[in-house]
Design a protein around this motif. Structure first.
Motif, mmCIF file in Angstrom:
data_model
loop_
_atom_site.group_PDB
_atom_site.id
_atom_site.type_symbol
_atom_site.label_atom_id
_atom_site.label_comp_id
_atom_site.label_asym_id
_atom_site.label_seq_id
_atom_site.Cartn_x
_atom_site.Cartn_y
_atom_site.Cartn_z
ATOM 1 N N PHE A 1 2.560 125.833 77.229
ATOM 2 C CA PHE A 1 2.439 124.389 77.392
ATOM 3 C C PHE A 1 1.157 124.045 78.132
ATOM 4 C CE2 PHE A 1 6.845 125.240 76.720
ATOM 5 C CZ PHE A 1 7.320 124.150 76.015
ATOM 6 N N GLU B 1 11.775 121.972 77.856
ATOM 7 C CA GLU B 1 11.344 122.503 76.565
ATOM 8 C C GLU B 1 11.004 123.981 76.690
ATOM 9 O OE1 GLU B 1 8.310 119.820 75.230
ATOM 10 O OE2 GLU B 1 9.860 118.430 74.538
ATOM 11 N N ALA B 2 10.346 124.339 77.798
ATOM 12 C CA ALA B 2 10.053 125.750 78.020
ATOM 13 C C ALA B 2 11.349 126.552 78.085
ATOM 14 C CB ALA B 2 9.258 125.923 79.311
ATOM 15 N N ALA B 3 12.356 126.004 78.779
ATOM 16 C CA ALA B 3 13.641 126.698 78.888
ATOM 17 C C ALA B 3 14.271 126.857 77.509
ATOM 18 C CB ALA B 3 14.576 125.928 79.817
ATOM 19 N N GLU B 4 14.120 125.825 76.667
ATOM 20 C CA GLU B 4 14.701 125.908 75.328
ATOM 21 C C GLU B 4 14.008 126.992 74.514
ATOM 22 O OE1 GLU B 4 15.148 122.055 73.588
ATOM 23 O OE2 GLU B 4 15.615 122.912 71.628
ATOM 24 N N VAL B 5 12.668 127.029 74.595
ATOM 25 C CA VAL B 5 11.918 128.067 73.882
ATOM 26 C C VAL B 5 12.299 129.447 74.419
ATOM 27 C CG1 VAL B 5 9.606 129.006 73.520
ATOM 28 C CG2 VAL B 5 9.993 126.561 73.297
ATOM 29 N N ASP B 6 12.525 129.520 75.738
ATOM 30 C CA ASP B 6 12.849 130.811 76.349
ATOM 31 C C ASP B 6 14.274 131.245 76.079
ATOM 32 O OD1 ASP B 6 10.349 131.052 77.319
ATOM 33 O OD2 ASP B 6 10.797 130.352 79.336
ATOM 34 N N TYR C 1 8.537 128.004 86.015
ATOM 35 C CA TYR C 1 9.678 127.651 86.854
ATOM 36 C C TYR C 1 9.270 127.855 88.309
ATOM 37 C CZ TYR C 1 11.803 128.399 82.336
ATOM 38 O OH TYR C 1 12.074 128.345 81.000
ATOM 39 N N ARG D 1 17.961 136.229 76.745
ATOM 40 C CA ARG D 1 18.444 136.736 75.461
ATOM 41 C C ARG D 1 19.324 137.962 75.617
ATOM 42 N NH1 ARG D 1 14.277 133.786 74.028
ATOM 43 N NH2 ARG D 1 14.219 132.959 71.917
ATOM 44 N N ASP E 1 8.603 119.038 80.178
ATOM 45 C CA ASP E 1 8.065 120.319 79.705
ATOM 46 C C ASP E 1 8.947 121.492 80.105
ATOM 47 O OD1 ASP E 1 5.947 119.192 78.562
ATOM 48 O OD2 ASP E 1 4.424 120.041 79.875
ATOM 49 N N LEU E 2 9.514 121.427 81.338
ATOM 50 C CA LEU E 2 10.303 122.556 81.827
ATOM 51 C C LEU E 2 11.545 122.761 80.971
ATOM 52 C CD1 LEU E 2 10.239 122.506 85.697
ATOM 53 C CD2 LEU E 2 9.291 124.183 84.134
#
Lengths: 299, 372
Positions: free
Chosen positions: B79, A194-199, B85, B101, A191-192
């Motif tokens: 999620f 994937e979260a990083a990818e979304v972020d 993090y 970004r 999940d982490l």
């Protein structure tokens, strides 16, 4: 006679913890205390008397050229082995971890190959290294010669020998560290990533710095402690390949301790080396846990 | 708005999605509802760009984004595990999508970043935005904490804050409330719905809890074994379920499903008032919701098994004379007969759902409620 409830519980506690405590005292703490006492004497094995000489053994270790050589060689060895054994292990672990998703068979085979040096007996492996590194007929120098490169004396060049031993030390511990890193990588929740990818962490190295490296913190600490203690007590390769030579160019703390204690029977001096080694170990472990634990468990 | 067009996804040889087509209108709160393993999370991940379909297209505001990554699509996702993090504080967690970004790698390095021209202004803007989002979610006092020091509800809010901090094209939420306790879940349900109304953005909300889907959304997509079973407003799903499976899934109390054979004139022996013209002798399934089945003077005759008293209402477990179990709902002040005693359960004919016993499909409304 019936004991009271608390007395019975105390008796149970004693029965559970007592034997192990006695063994620890008898086999670890008492010998350390005896060694500490001996390090202030000029006792020799078999001698009937000894003299108290205070800090003289310690002074010899740090001022005598041979003693200093052992200390600096050990520090060089550790300084080379720790970063390379950890860095290479992490790179290999990352590679195998990513490979496992697509080619699980190949990844498993490579993992076994990298782990082989850990499972093999180091003394036997040292013999193999000795043959590989033989100055004229060794495979390494034959290959270098074939490529038209100079063929150094890996184990008898004074400036080179400690680095050669360090390379063997790295070869030996990469596999073990890799397995530890692989376990750490497998424990990172997907999940982490994937979260990083979304972020917006789209590139591999961005994901590495955002997720992998921080999440590997506890593993890295553990690997660092293991590697450091392993490197500080380097002995087998020195004993089998160089016996500290040439001219003490590959003498290390534990090998010096062995030589002084078991070849020259200078029990007092060997005890002083043991105490230095012991203090370095304890200090290193404590410092690493104190400094790093707060930062890697994220409280 | 986001559209899926004929999306098929297989894991190895196992198909998980069978040609799903679906459009999430702009500004809507759309739930994807289904039992576990029905493919709803895979659908969401394909919308997010975390997974690619084997066949079919994904369009975002008209543009084909099938091959685009999650960050190129500019979606925000919450999620189920929150995926915070652990090494960053709450403020840093929320700021991360903006920092990723807006800053170059060099600027993101602590220390170096402060020396770069322009980075200070960006940093100030990000920190102002983080405070704004934190205030909206009531996280002001927690900004310097690490996730390990937060409760489940607080982590949930941080995860929402991280999605909210930038202006994404769409919000995707994967069972975000399932790890919270019941009371907190009800509270967060209202907060999320309010948040959606405030942002005006489309929310896609995946859940297996039909209460959440009914309570929060204006649009529900019911998925069953990799196919879309029905799309509609919560009221449509409840009042006109398209299949027997949807009827069984929707509703706080599980619906009673009775297989019956219709008589010669399409009449039903069990419910004399119900007649289905043109279906003489057909096998059909009657769907009777417990809340529409109430103890009355006349109706289905049954024997009482036991009563679950819930305060405002009571769940009545009974058996028809042929032994078929039946659940009904009585008002809390209803005086039940002794267990084993006879009672009558009445239902209004227009409340009866009729399904084809073979296919499970809803039988057309025109054929079903002809009162005798």
């Amino acid at each position: 006679m019936r004991l009271s409830r608390t007395a019975r519980e105390r008796a149970t506690d004693l029965w559970l913890a007592g034997p192990a405590t006695l063994a620890m005292i008898g086999l670890i703490f008492a010998p350390v205390a005896i060694v500490a006492v001996l390090s202030f004497t000029d006792y020799q094995f078999g001698a009937l008397t000894f003299r108290w000489i205070g800090w003289e053994n310690y002074a010899t270790l740090f001022t005598d050229p041979i003693g200093r050589k052992a200390v600096t060689n050990t520090l060089i060895y550790v300084a080379v082995v720790i970063p390379f054994a950890m860095g290479l292990a992490l790179v290999v672990a990352l590679g195998l971890h990513n490979l496992a998703a697509r080619f699980p068979r190949i990844s498993a085979t490579l993992r076994a190959a990298y782990f082989l040096p850990v499972a093999a007996t180091l003394v036997a492996m040292a013999l193999a290294w000795q043959m590989l590194l033989h100055p004229s007929i060794g495979l390494v120098n034959q290959t270098l010669g074939g490529l038209g490169l100079p063929a150094p004396d890996w184990l008898s060049d004074r400036g080179l020998v400690i680095y050669t031993l360090a390379a063997i030390g790295i070869w030996q511990s990469v596999g073990y560290n890799m397995v530890l890193f692989l376990a750490g990588l497998a424990a990172i929740p997907p999940d982490l990533y994937e979260a990083a990818e979304v972020d917006g962490a789209t590139k591999g190295w961005e994901r590495f710095w955002t997720v992998t490296w921080p999440m590997l913190g506890p593993t890295t600490l553990f690997v660092a402690v293991i590697t450091a203690t392993q490197a500080f007590r380097v002995f087998e390769t020195v004993a089998t390949l160089t016996r500290g030579g040439p001219a003490f160019a590959s003498d290390t703390l534990v090998y010096a301790l062995y030589r002084e204690g078991f070849e020259y029977f200078k029990a007092g001096y060997a005890s002083a080396i043991t105490m230095v080694f012991f203090v370095v170990m304890v200090a290193l472990t404590l410092a690493q846990f104190r400094v790093l634990e707060r930062r890697v468990h994220y409280r | 708005m986001i559209e899926l067009d004929g999306v098929t996804r297989r894991f190895g040889a196992t198909p998980v999605l069978h040609g799903i087509s679906l459009a999430v209108p702009e500004g809507s709160f759309t739930s994807i509802l289904g039992p576990s393993g029905c493919g709803k999370s895979t659908t969401l991940r394909i919308m997010a760009g975390l997974d690619r379909p084997n066949e079919g297209r994904v369009r975002l505001n008209g543009a084909d984004v099938t091959e685009a990554t999650a960050s190129e699509r500019n979606v925000a996702m919450v999620f189920q595990s929150y995926a915070l993090y652990p090494h960053l504080t709450v403020a840093e967690n929320i700021a991360l999508p903006l920092a990723m970004r807006q800053f170059s790698r060099l600027e993101r390095l602590a220390g170096v970043g402060r020396l770069m021209p322009g980075a200070g202004a960006k940093r100030a803007a990000i920190s102002a935005r983080v405070r704004e989002v934190a205030a909206m979610l009531g996280l002001d006092d927690l900004l310097e904490r690490k996730p390990a020091a937060l409760s489940g509800g607080q982590k949930q809010r941080v995860a929402v804050g991280r999605a909210l901090v930038r202006d994404p094209s769409i919000f995707l939420l994967d069972e975000p409330l399932s790890n919270l306790d019941a009371r907190l879940r009800v509270q967060m349900r209202a907060e999320l719905a309010a948040l959606q109304a405030r942002t005006g953005r489309a929310f896609v909300y995946v859940t297996h809890d039909q209460v959440e889907a009914m309570a929060m959304s204006d649009h529900v997509v019911v998925m069953m074994s990799g196919r879309i079973a029905q799309v509609g407003a919560p009221r449509d799903l409840y009042e006109r379920p398209a299949t027997r499976a949807v009827a069984a899934f929707i509703g706080a109390h599980p619906i009673n499903l009775l297989d019956v054979t219709l008589g010669a004139s399409g009449a039903c022996s069990l419910l004399p008032k119900l007649r289905v013209p043109g279906a003489a002798g057909a096998r059909v399934t009657l769907g009777l919701r417990p809340e529409h089945l109430v103890p009355a003077a006349a109706g289905l005759s049954a024997r009482l098994e036991r009563v679950e008293y819930l305060g405002a209402e009571a769940v009545v477990h009974a058996r028809l004379d042929d032994g078929t179990p039946l659940r009904a709902l009585a008002p809390g002040d209803w005086a039940p007969p002794a267990p084993g005693g006879a009672l009558s359960l009445a239902v209004a004919p227009e409340r009866v759902h009729l399904f084809d016993a073979e296919t499970g499909a809803r039988l057309p409304a025109a054929a079903e409620r002809v009162a005798a």
